[in-house]
Write a protein that holds these residues in place. Structure first.
Motif, PDB file in Angstrom:
ATOM      1  N   LEU A  31      -3.229  17.169 -12.035  1.00 15.00           N
ATOM      2  CA  LEU A  31      -3.145  16.471 -10.755  1.00 15.00           C
ATOM      3  C   LEU A  31      -4.299  15.496 -10.560  1.00 15.00           C
ATOM      4  N   PHE A  32      -5.420  15.724 -11.246  1.00 12.11           N
ATOM      5  CA  PHE A  32      -6.539  14.798 -11.140  1.00 12.11           C
ATOM      6  C   PHE A  32      -6.117  13.394 -11.570  1.00 12.11           C
ATOM      7  N   ASP A  33      -5.487  13.302 -12.728  1.00 13.46           N
ATOM      8  CA  ASP A  33      -5.078  11.988 -13.241  1.00 13.46           C
ATOM      9  C   ASP A  33      -3.959  11.388 -12.400  1.00 13.46           C
ATOM     10  N   ALA A  34      -3.005  12.210 -11.993  1.00 10.35           N
ATOM     11  CA  ALA A  34      -1.838  11.713 -11.265  1.00 10.35           C
ATOM     12  C   ALA A  34      -2.232  11.175  -9.887  1.00 10.35           C
ATOM     13  N   THR A  35      -3.076  11.902  -9.147  1.00 17.24           N
ATOM     14  CA  THR A  35      -3.474  11.443  -7.818  1.00 17.24           C
ATOM     15  C   THR A  35      -4.346  10.193  -7.899  1.00 17.24           C
ATOM     16  N   CYS A  36      -5.231  10.142  -8.883  1.00 17.76           N
ATOM     17  CA  CYS A  36      -6.086   8.963  -9.066  1.00 17.76           C
ATOM     18  C   CYS A  36      -5.233   7.739  -9.379  1.00 17.76           C
ATOM     19  N   LEU A  37      -4.232   7.905 -10.238  1.00 21.10           N
ATOM     20  CA  LEU A  37      -3.337   6.810 -10.596  1.00 21.10           C
ATOM     21  C   LEU A  37      -2.584   6.298  -9.369  1.00 21.10           C
ATOM     22  N   ALA A  38      -2.089   7.221  -8.539  1.00 21.50           N
ATOM     23  CA  ALA A  38      -1.321   6.838  -7.351  1.00 21.50           C
ATOM     24  C   ALA A  38      -2.190   6.079  -6.351  1.00 21.50           C
ATOM     25  N   VAL A  39      -3.414   6.549  -6.118  1.00 24.43           N
ATOM     26  CA  VAL A  39      -4.290   5.904  -5.139  1.00 24.43           C
ATOM     27  C   VAL A  39      -4.689   4.508  -5.597  1.00 24.43           C
TER      28      VAL A  39
ATOM     29  N   GLY B 200       0.781  -1.228   0.000  1.00 30.14           N
ATOM     30  CA  GLY B 200       0.000   0.000   0.000  1.00 30.14           C
ATOM     31  C   GLY B 200       0.809   1.273   0.000  1.00 30.14           C
ATOM     32  N   VAL B 201       2.037   1.228  -0.499  1.00 30.59           N
ATOM     33  CA  VAL B 201       2.891   2.416  -0.552  1.00 30.59           C
ATOM     34  C   VAL B 201       3.478   2.528  -1.954  1.00 30.59           C
ATOM     35  N   CYS B 202       3.414   3.725  -2.547  1.00 30.16           N
ATOM     36  CA  CYS B 202       3.988   3.895  -3.882  1.00 30.16           C
ATOM     37  C   CYS B 202       4.279   5.370  -4.150  1.00 30.16           C
ATOM     38  N   VAL B 203       5.071   5.595  -5.178  1.00 29.53           N
ATOM     39  CA  VAL B 203       5.309   6.930  -5.723  1.00 29.53           C
ATOM     40  C   VAL B 203       4.943   6.867  -7.199  1.00 29.53           C
ATOM     41  N   ALA B 204       4.049   7.766  -7.624  1.00 22.86           N
ATOM     42  CA  ALA B 204       3.593   7.784  -9.011  1.00 22.86           C
ATOM     43  C   ALA B 204       4.201   8.978  -9.740  1.00 22.86           C
ATOM     44  N   TYR B 205       4.643   8.732 -10.966  1.00 19.77           N
ATOM     45  CA  TYR B 205       5.220   9.783 -11.800  1.00 19.77           C
ATOM     46  C   TYR B 205       4.387   9.920 -13.072  1.00 19.77           C
ATOM     47  N   LEU B 206       3.987  11.146 -13.385  1.00 20.66           N
ATOM     48  CA  LEU B 206       3.307  11.457 -14.637  1.00 20.66           C
ATOM     49  C   LEU B 206       4.029  12.643 -15.251  1.00 20.66           C
ATOM     50  N   GLY B 207       4.960  12.344 -16.166  1.00 23.59           N
ATOM     51  CA  GLY B 207       5.822  13.406 -16.658  1.00 23.59           C
ATOM     52  C   GLY B 207       6.653  13.957 -15.505  1.00 23.59           C
ATOM     53  N   ASN B 208       6.527  15.279 -15.261  1.00 21.24           N
ATOM     54  CA  ASN B 208       7.244  15.904 -14.154  1.00 21.24           C
ATOM     55  C   ASN B 208       6.451  15.884 -12.850  1.00 21.24           C
ATOM     56  N   VAL B 209       5.246  15.386 -12.883  1.00 22.84           N
ATOM     57  CA  VAL B 209       4.411  15.331 -11.680  1.00 22.84           C
ATOM     58  C   VAL B 209       4.844  14.139 -10.823  1.00 22.84           C
ATOM     59  N   THR B 210       4.989  14.382  -9.516  1.00 16.49           N
ATOM     60  CA  THR B 210       5.379  13.324  -8.583  1.00 16.49           C
ATOM     61  C   THR B 210       4.386  13.290  -7.428  1.00 16.49           C
ATOM     62  N   ILE B 211       3.795  12.121  -7.214  1.00 14.65           N
ATOM     63  CA  ILE B 211       2.801  11.941  -6.158  1.00 14.65           C
ATOM     64  C   ILE B 211       3.234  10.788  -5.256  1.00 14.65           C
ATOM     65  N   GLN B 212       3.269  11.035  -3.950  1.00 15.58           N
ATOM     66  CA  GLN B 212       3.549   9.984  -2.981  1.00 15.58           C
ATOM     67  C   GLN B 212       2.247   9.595  -2.301  1.00 15.58           C
ATOM     68  N   CYS B 213       1.991   8.298  -2.212  1.00 15.10           N
ATOM     69  CA  CYS B 213       0.715   7.840  -1.679  1.00 15.10           C
ATOM     70  C   CYS B 213       0.906   6.616  -0.789  1.00 15.10           C
ATOM     71  N   SER B 214       0.086   6.517   0.233  1.00 13.55           N
ATOM     72  CA  SER B 214       0.071   5.333   1.087  1.00 13.55           C
ATOM     73  C   SER B 214      -1.361   5.056   1.522  1.00 13.55           C
ATOM     74  N   VAL B 215      -1.676   3.776   1.674  1.00 13.73           N
ATOM     75  CA  VAL B 215      -3.016   3.349   2.093  1.00 13.73           C
ATOM     76  C   VAL B 215      -2.878   2.351   3.236  1.00 13.73           C
ATOM     77  N   LYS B 216      -3.618   2.577   4.297  1.00 13.32           N
ATOM     78  CA  LYS B 216      -3.656   1.652   5.429  1.00 13.32           C
ATOM     79  C   LYS B 216      -5.104   1.340   5.768  1.00 13.32           C
ATOM     80  N   VAL B 217      -5.369   0.093   6.107  1.00 13.58           N
ATOM     81  CA  VAL B 217      -6.713  -0.337   6.487  1.00 13.58           C
ATOM     82  C   VAL B 217      -6.680  -0.759   7.949  1.00 13.58           C
ATOM     83  N   LEU B 218      -7.446  -0.052   8.775  1.00 13.86           N
ATOM     84  CA  LEU B 218      -7.426  -0.292  10.216  1.00 13.86           C
ATOM     85  C   LEU B 218      -8.845  -0.494  10.738  1.00 13.86           C
ATOM     86  N   PRO B 219      -8.997  -1.327  11.779  1.00 16.53           N
ATOM     87  CA  PRO B 219     -10.325  -1.533  12.358  1.00 16.53           C
ATOM     88  C   PRO B 219     -10.792  -0.288  13.106  1.00 16.53           C
ATOM     89  N   LYS B 220     -12.097  -0.085  13.115  1.00 16.98           N
ATOM     90  CA  LYS B 220     -12.665   1.095  13.758  1.00 16.98           C
ATOM     91  C   LYS B 220     -14.039   0.747  14.315  1.00 16.98           C
TER      92      LYS B 220
END
Length: 267
Positions: A147-155, A44-64
């Motif tokens: 940023l719409f495409d880049a953030t969606c791709l990273a998530v 659940g951790v990655c860095v996405a690149y779209l041309g010069n755009v750089t997005i860092q993303c992480s996903v965690k699933v926790l009980p609540k």
């Protein structure tokens, strides 16, 4: 106006070149920038690149725990960070950044979670007592348009590698077991939504795909179409006051569907 300015002469010259399909980075009007995903050691951790755009993303699933008696679906929480430091040039105003954060969070929420990309019913631990919460953290390291495409791709890339912990229920106690006690379970992803953004200039009747930051400033509108690998439309969002003909929207949707299949295969 977002606080980023170019001179009238520069804008007119830029639009004249775009009208004839000539772009500053040598791409064609319907050509995407190169993209890639670098995954971290943890799930659940990655860095996405779209041309010069750089997005860092992480996903965690926790009980609540939940106090809603009929709650039988998991929920999501999105934290998104983008600041003036993300822009090397053409920095937006603070008000524009607040609006952008809100738009990006809404885009991720609607395109990915409202489209049932993640099976939220599978994230219910005990009806009305406990559920899983999907925590998404997105940080824009470097912004250069679209940023719409880049953030969606990273998530989406993070969700495909995310695992949730196994749960032990003992009366009212809900314990998330460690990876040493029990192997985590991969997050159930139903489909892969892919965002594709088109920039347009209504007065000149032309459209380009995957606009850069400078192109976003000189153009007067954009259309974002989110399609999954099955050709199903997950969302469609338009910015700007200029109208688009139905034929143009249909053409953009077809292009987005073709790109969604290609991106889903590479992910």
């Amino acid at each position: 106006m977002d606080g980023s300015f170019v001179s009238i002469a520069e804008k007119d010259t830029y639009l004249r070149f775009l009208k004839f399909g000539q772009r500053e980075d040598k791409r064609g009007a319907f050509e995407f920038r190169d993209w890639k995903i670098l995954y971290g050691k943890d799930s659940g951790v990655c860095v996405a690149y779209l041309g010069n755009v750089t997005i860092q993303c992480s996903v965690k699933v926790l009980p609540k725990r939940t106090n809603k008696p009929n709650q039988n679906r998991g929920i999501s929480k999105i934290d998104l960070s983008v600041s003036e430091m993300s822009y090397s040039k053409f920095q937006p105003s603070r008000q524009s950044l607040r609006t952008l954060r809100k738009q990006l969070r809404q885009h991720i929420k609607a395109s990915i979670f409202w489209s049932k990309c993640v099976d939220d019913e599978a994230l219910c631990i005990s009806r009305g007592k406990a559920i899983f919460q999907v925590n998404v953290s997105v940080e824009v390291i470097h912004a250069d348009g679209n940023l719409f495409d880049a953030t969606c791709l990273a998530v989406v890339a993070c969700l495909l590698t995310t695992q949730r912990p196994e749960i032990s229920v003992d009366g009212d106690k809900i314990i998330a077991l460690s990876t040493y006690e029990r192997m985590p379970i991969p997050l159930q992803v139903n489909h892969v939504p892919v965002s594709t953004t088109f920039g347009f200039q209504s007065a000149s009747h032309f459209i380009i795909i995957d606009p850069t930051r400078k192109e976003e400033i000189v153009l007067n509108g954009s259309l974002t179409v989110v399609v999954n690998q099955n050709g199903e439309i997950c969302g469609c969002y338009k910015k700007g006051t200029a109208a688009l003909p139905a034929e143009t929207i249909h053409r953009c949707t077809e292009i987005a569907a073709l790109r969604a299949k290609d991106v889903a295969v590479r992910l």
